[in-house]
Motif scaffolding. Structure first.
Motif, PDB file in Angstrom:
ATOM      1  N   SER A  92       0.829  -1.210   0.000  1.00 50.54           N
ATOM      2  CA  SER A  92       0.000   0.000   0.000  1.00 50.54           C
ATOM      3  C   SER A  92       0.862   1.257   0.000  1.00 50.54           C
ATOM      4  CB  SER A  92      -0.927  -0.015   1.222  1.00 50.54           C
ATOM      5  OG  SER A  92      -1.876   1.010   1.149  1.00 50.54           O
ATOM      6  N   TYR A  93       1.936   1.255   0.801  1.00 47.72           N
ATOM      7  CA  TYR A  93       2.862   2.383   0.796  1.00 47.72           C
ATOM      8  C   TYR A  93       3.475   2.585  -0.591  1.00 47.72           C
ATOM      9  CZ  TYR A  93       2.964   2.828   5.933  1.00 47.72           C
ATOM     10  OH  TYR A  93       2.642   3.039   7.250  1.00 47.72           O
ATOM     11  N   GLY A  94       3.822   1.480  -1.243  1.00 52.49           N
ATOM     12  CA  GLY A  94       4.420   1.577  -2.577  1.00 52.49           C
ATOM     13  C   GLY A  94       3.471   2.198  -3.578  1.00 52.49           C
ATOM     14  N   PHE A  95       2.182   1.800  -3.533  1.00 53.03           N
ATOM     15  CA  PHE A  95       1.202   2.406  -4.432  1.00 53.03           C
ATOM     16  C   PHE A  95       1.025   3.890  -4.113  1.00 53.03           C
ATOM     17  CE2 PHE A  95      -3.144   3.876  -5.096  1.00 53.03           C
ATOM     18  CZ  PHE A  95      -3.242   3.744  -6.471  1.00 53.03           C
ATOM     19  N   ALA A  96       0.933   4.221  -2.819  1.00 56.13           N
ATOM     20  CA  ALA A  96       0.730   5.627  -2.422  1.00 56.13           C
ATOM     21  C   ALA A  96       1.883   6.497  -2.895  1.00 56.13           C
ATOM     22  CB  ALA A  96       0.581   5.717  -0.902  1.00 56.13           C
ATOM     23  N   ALA A  97       3.113   5.995  -2.788  1.00 51.56           N
ATOM     24  CA  ALA A  97       4.272   6.778  -3.237  1.00 51.56           C
ATOM     25  C   ALA A  97       4.214   7.023  -4.737  1.00 51.56           C
ATOM     26  CB  ALA A  97       5.561   6.058  -2.860  1.00 51.56           C
ATOM     27  N   THR A  98       3.808   5.998  -5.487  1.00 49.22           N
ATOM     28  CA  THR A  98       3.726   6.140  -6.938  1.00 49.22           C
ATOM     29  C   THR A  98       2.590   7.079  -7.331  1.00 49.22           C
ATOM     30  OG1 THR A  98       4.544   3.871  -7.131  1.00 49.22           O
ATOM     31  CG2 THR A  98       3.590   4.857  -9.102  1.00 49.22           C
ATOM     32  N   PHE A  99       1.442   6.957  -6.670  1.00 51.59           N
ATOM     33  CA  PHE A  99       0.314   7.858  -6.949  1.00 51.59           C
ATOM     34  C   PHE A  99       0.692   9.307  -6.644  1.00 51.59           C
ATOM     35  CE2 PHE A  99      -3.390  10.289  -5.669  1.00 51.59           C
ATOM     36  CZ  PHE A  99      -4.275  10.057  -6.718  1.00 51.59           C
ATOM     37  N   THR A 100       1.457   9.502  -5.560  1.00 53.91           N
ATOM     38  CA  THR A 100       1.887  10.861  -5.206  1.00 53.91           C
ATOM     39  C   THR A 100       2.728  11.462  -6.317  1.00 53.91           C
ATOM     40  OG1 THR A 100       1.858  10.286  -2.851  1.00 53.91           O
ATOM     41  CG2 THR A 100       3.108  12.239  -3.478  1.00 53.91           C
ATOM     42  N   ARG A 101       3.612  10.664  -6.917  1.00 51.21           N
ATOM     43  CA  ARG A 101       4.408  11.142  -8.047  1.00 51.21           C
ATOM     44  C   ARG A 101       3.522  11.472  -9.237  1.00 51.21           C
ATOM     45  NH1 ARG A 101       8.539   6.595  -9.342  1.00 51.21           N
ATOM     46  NH2 ARG A 101       8.972   7.989 -11.093  1.00 51.21           N
ATOM     47  N   MET A 102       2.462  10.676  -9.439  1.00 44.70           N
ATOM     48  CA  MET A 102       1.613  10.843 -10.607  1.00 44.70           C
ATOM     49  C   MET A 102       0.666  12.041 -10.482  1.00 44.70           C
ATOM     50  SD  MET A 102       0.562   6.826 -11.109  1.00 44.70           S
ATOM     51  CE  MET A 102      -0.805   7.197 -12.198  1.00 44.70           C
ATOM     52  N   ARG A 103       0.076  12.222  -9.290  1.00 44.05           N
ATOM     53  CA  ARG A 103      -1.041  13.156  -9.167  1.00 44.05           C
ATOM     54  C   ARG A 103      -0.841  14.263  -8.144  1.00 44.05           C
ATOM     55  NH1 ARG A 103      -5.953  11.277 -10.972  1.00 44.05           N
ATOM     56  NH2 ARG A 103      -6.588  13.427 -10.509  1.00 44.05           N
ATOM     57  N   ALA A 104       0.222  14.224  -7.359  1.00 44.57           N
ATOM     58  CA  ALA A 104       0.345  15.210  -6.281  1.00 44.57           C
ATOM     59  C   ALA A 104       1.691  15.910  -6.284  1.00 44.57           C
ATOM     60  CB  ALA A 104       0.107  14.527  -4.927  1.00 44.57           C
ATOM     61  N   GLY A 105       2.349  15.943  -7.429  1.00 42.85           N
ATOM     62  CA  GLY A 105       3.680  16.535  -7.491  1.00 42.85           C
ATOM     63  C   GLY A 105       3.717  18.020  -7.171  1.00 42.85           C
ATOM     64  N   GLY A 106       2.620  18.740  -7.438  1.00 42.56           N
ATOM     65  CA  GLY A 106       2.627  20.181  -7.203  1.00 42.56           C
ATOM     66  C   GLY A 106       2.106  20.599  -5.848  1.00 42.56           C
ATOM     67  N   ILE A 107       1.798  19.626  -4.988  1.00 39.50           N
ATOM     68  CA  ILE A 107       1.248  19.937  -3.669  1.00 39.50           C
ATOM     69  C   ILE A 107       2.368  19.875  -2.630  1.00 39.50           C
ATOM     70  CG2 ILE A 107      -0.525  19.348  -1.971  1.00 39.50           C
ATOM     71  CD1 ILE A 107      -1.985  17.807  -4.164  1.00 39.50           C
ATOM     72  N   SER A 108       2.361  20.825  -1.703  1.00 43.06           N
ATOM     73  CA  SER A 108       3.367  20.833  -0.642  1.00 43.06           C
ATOM     74  C   SER A 108       3.320  19.523   0.139  1.00 43.06           C
ATOM     75  CB  SER A 108       3.094  22.006   0.311  1.00 43.06           C
ATOM     76  OG  SER A 108       3.698  21.789   1.565  1.00 43.06           O
ATOM     77  N   PRO A 109       4.479  18.909   0.449  1.00 40.72           N
ATOM     78  CA  PRO A 109       4.489  17.665   1.231  1.00 40.72           C
ATOM     79  C   PRO A 109       3.772  17.800   2.575  1.00 40.72           C
ATOM     80  CG  PRO A 109       6.651  18.062   0.280  1.00 40.72           C
ATOM     81  CD  PRO A 109       5.843  19.282   0.004  1.00 40.72           C
ATOM     82  N   ILE A 110       3.899  18.961   3.214  1.00 41.80           N
ATOM     83  CA  ILE A 110       3.212  19.154   4.497  1.00 41.80           C
ATOM     84  C   ILE A 110       1.704  19.159   4.281  1.00 41.80           C
ATOM     85  CG2 ILE A 110       2.881  20.737   6.441  1.00 41.80           C
ATOM     86  CD1 ILE A 110       5.752  21.682   5.996  1.00 41.80           C
ATOM     87  N   ALA A 111       1.256  19.783   3.183  1.00 41.86           N
ATOM     88  CA  ALA A 111      -0.168  19.789   2.867  1.00 41.86           C
ATOM     89  C   ALA A 111      -0.666  18.378   2.575  1.00 41.86           C
ATOM     90  CB  ALA A 111      -0.436  20.703   1.674  1.00 41.86           C
ATOM     91  N   ILE A 112       0.125  17.595   1.847  1.00 44.98           N
ATOM     92  CA  ILE A 112      -0.259  16.209   1.562  1.00 44.98           C
ATOM     93  C   ILE A 112      -0.386  15.416   2.856  1.00 44.98           C
ATOM     94  CG2 ILE A 112       0.495  14.032   0.530  1.00 44.98           C
ATOM     95  CD1 ILE A 112       1.826  15.661  -1.670  1.00 44.98           C
ATOM     96  N   ALA A 113       0.589  15.561   3.736  1.00 47.83           N
ATOM     97  CA  ALA A 113       0.555  14.828   5.008  1.00 47.83           C
ATOM     98  C   ALA A 113      -0.672  15.213   5.823  1.00 47.83           C
ATOM     99  CB  ALA A 113       1.828  15.104   5.804  1.00 47.83           C
ATOM    100  N   THR A 114      -0.942  16.506   5.921  1.00 44.74           N
ATOM    101  CA  THR A 114      -2.068  16.977   6.731  1.00 44.74           C
ATOM    102  C   THR A 114      -3.400  16.569   6.125  1.00 44.74           C
ATOM    103  OG1 THR A 114      -0.719  18.897   7.354  1.00 44.74           O
ATOM    104  CG2 THR A 114      -3.070  19.014   7.827  1.00 44.74           C
ATOM    105  N   GLY A 115      -3.580  16.846   4.847  1.00 39.76           N
ATOM    106  CA  GLY A 115      -4.846  16.525   4.196  1.00 39.76           C
ATOM    107  C   GLY A 115      -5.117  15.036   4.146  1.00 39.76           C
ATOM    108  N   SER A 116      -4.079  14.245   3.909  1.00 41.03           N
ATOM    109  CA  SER A 116      -4.279  12.798   3.813  1.00 41.03           C
ATOM    110  C   SER A 116      -4.592  12.185   5.175  1.00 41.03           C
ATOM    111  CB  SER A 116      -3.044  12.127   3.195  1.00 41.03           C
ATOM    112  OG  SER A 116      -1.904  12.291   4.018  1.00 41.03           O
ATOM    113  N   GLN A 117      -3.991  12.714   6.247  1.00 37.84           N
ATOM    114  CA  GLN A 117      -4.318  12.208   7.574  1.00 37.84           C
ATOM    115  C   GLN A 117      -5.776  12.505   7.925  1.00 37.84           C
ATOM    116  OE1 GLN A 117      -2.490  10.333   9.737  1.00 37.84           O
ATOM    117  NE2 GLN A 117      -0.901  10.227   8.183  1.00 37.84           N
ATOM    118  N   PHE A 118      -6.235  13.708   7.561  1.00 40.02           N
ATOM    119  CA  PHE A 118      -7.630  14.071   7.816  1.00 40.02           C
ATOM    120  C   PHE A 118      -8.567  13.156   7.032  1.00 40.02           C
ATOM    121  CE2 PHE A 118     -11.397  16.642   6.638  1.00 40.02           C
ATOM    122  CZ  PHE A 118     -11.938  16.810   7.902  1.00 40.02           C
ATOM    123  N   ALA A 119      -8.259  12.926   5.753  1.00 39.19           N
ATOM    124  CA  ALA A 119      -9.086  12.045   4.928  1.00 39.19           C
ATOM    125  C   ALA A 119      -9.098  10.629   5.498  1.00 39.19           C
ATOM    126  CB  ALA A 119      -8.573  12.040   3.491  1.00 39.19           C
TER     127      ALA A 119
END
Length: 298
Positions: free
Chosen positions: A160-187
């Protein structure tokens, strides 16, 4: 690496090493889902505080889909799988399975991004499976059905971590890592809430102070503060150096569990961990090459 960043790296390894031991304390009392929900909720509060202090915009409407997908596959699913496996296998086993994540990231790069799987990375994948087999076969826990199930669940978390890392490269490259961490934890917390609700009445009756403290530390320290440390390391030293924490976590997890939970560390444990870490090092050291079409592959 500077001395201050080296200290942060060692601190991060010590913090993440405790997370597996803490799940072994909390999950039998609260259950895997409630433990995971508590961890994600507390991490959300910690990261929201950090993001606001740093002035990081979250752009909820624009980024809701990446937050949701990453929240499910980088938090809700792997945390729940680890919490369930904590009922059946030692901390060292979980930490070792966690170290397989970079190998599965390379596999998803091949499946989803068309990256080439070099012979070196294929060797890393085989070595990783051999290390798991050694750990299960001659490690301290008897290789019964529940132990094998716990190992497979922990491996599922690494997938699951491997898929999430790859998806992040595909769809979340322009989002701040801190924003990704915060938003994903909330979701993740939102997704886990309906699954955690059935366990709450039992937790109110059977909950213990050590289990409650374990969830608090898991959420605030092992997830919230640890993510902030990790992103600081990436910003200061780069992802390649920051990811070396992967090699330290199985050792710190084994040490904490040996000291505080009296979990044995045998030669089988050491051999299995060593082979898996060799596999991870092999995967991480594989150099990207250019395909015929001029696309960077690995």
């Amino acid at each position: 690496m500077s001395s201050s960043n080296l200290f942060k790296l060692l601190l991060l390894a010590a913090i993440w090493g405790t997370s597996f031991m803490l799940m072994r304390i909390a999950a039998p009392v609260f259950g895997p889902m409630l433990t995971t929900f508590g961890r994600a909720s507390l991490a959300t509060l910690a990261l929201l505080t950090y993001a606001r202090a740093r002035g990081v915009p979250l752009h909820w409407r624009r980024n809701w889909l990446p937050y949701l997908v990453i929240g499910v596959f980088n938090t809700a699913l792997p945390f729940a799988l680890f919490a369930w496996s904590a009922l059946h296998i030692p901390s060292a086993y979980m930490a070792t399975m966690n170290s397989l994540a970079p190998i599965f990231t390379a596999l998803f790069g091949f499946l989803l991004l068309g990256e080439k799987l070099s012979p070196v990375r294929c060797l890393a994948f085989v070595l990783g499976l051999v290390g798991v087999a050694v750990l299960v076969g001659i490690g301290p826990a008897p290789a019964d059905a529940m132990v094998i199930g716990g190992v497979l669940a922990a491996m599922g978390a690494a997938v699951s971590y491997g898929f999430a890392a790859t998806f992040t490269r595909m769809r979340a490259g322009g989002i701040s890592p801190i924003a990704i961490a915060t938003g994903s934890q909330f979701a993740a917390a939102l997704c886990l809430l309906p699954l955690a609700l059935p366990a709450m009445p039992h937790a109110l009756v059977a909950g213990t102070l050590p289990a409650l403290l374990a969830v608090l530390v898991l959420g605030i320290v092992c997830t919230g503060i640890a993510y902030a440390l990790f992103f600081q390391l990436i910003a200061a030293e780069g992802a390649t150096k920051a990811i070396t924490v992967t090699f330290l976590v199985p050792m710190t997890a084994s040490l904490w569990a040996w000291l505080l939970l009296d979990e044995p560390v045998t030669w089988g444990t050491v051999a299995g961990i060593a082979i898996v870490l060799l596999a991870t090092a092999t995967a991480l050291r594989a150099k990207p090459v250019m395909s015929i079409k001029g696309k960077a592959t690995a």
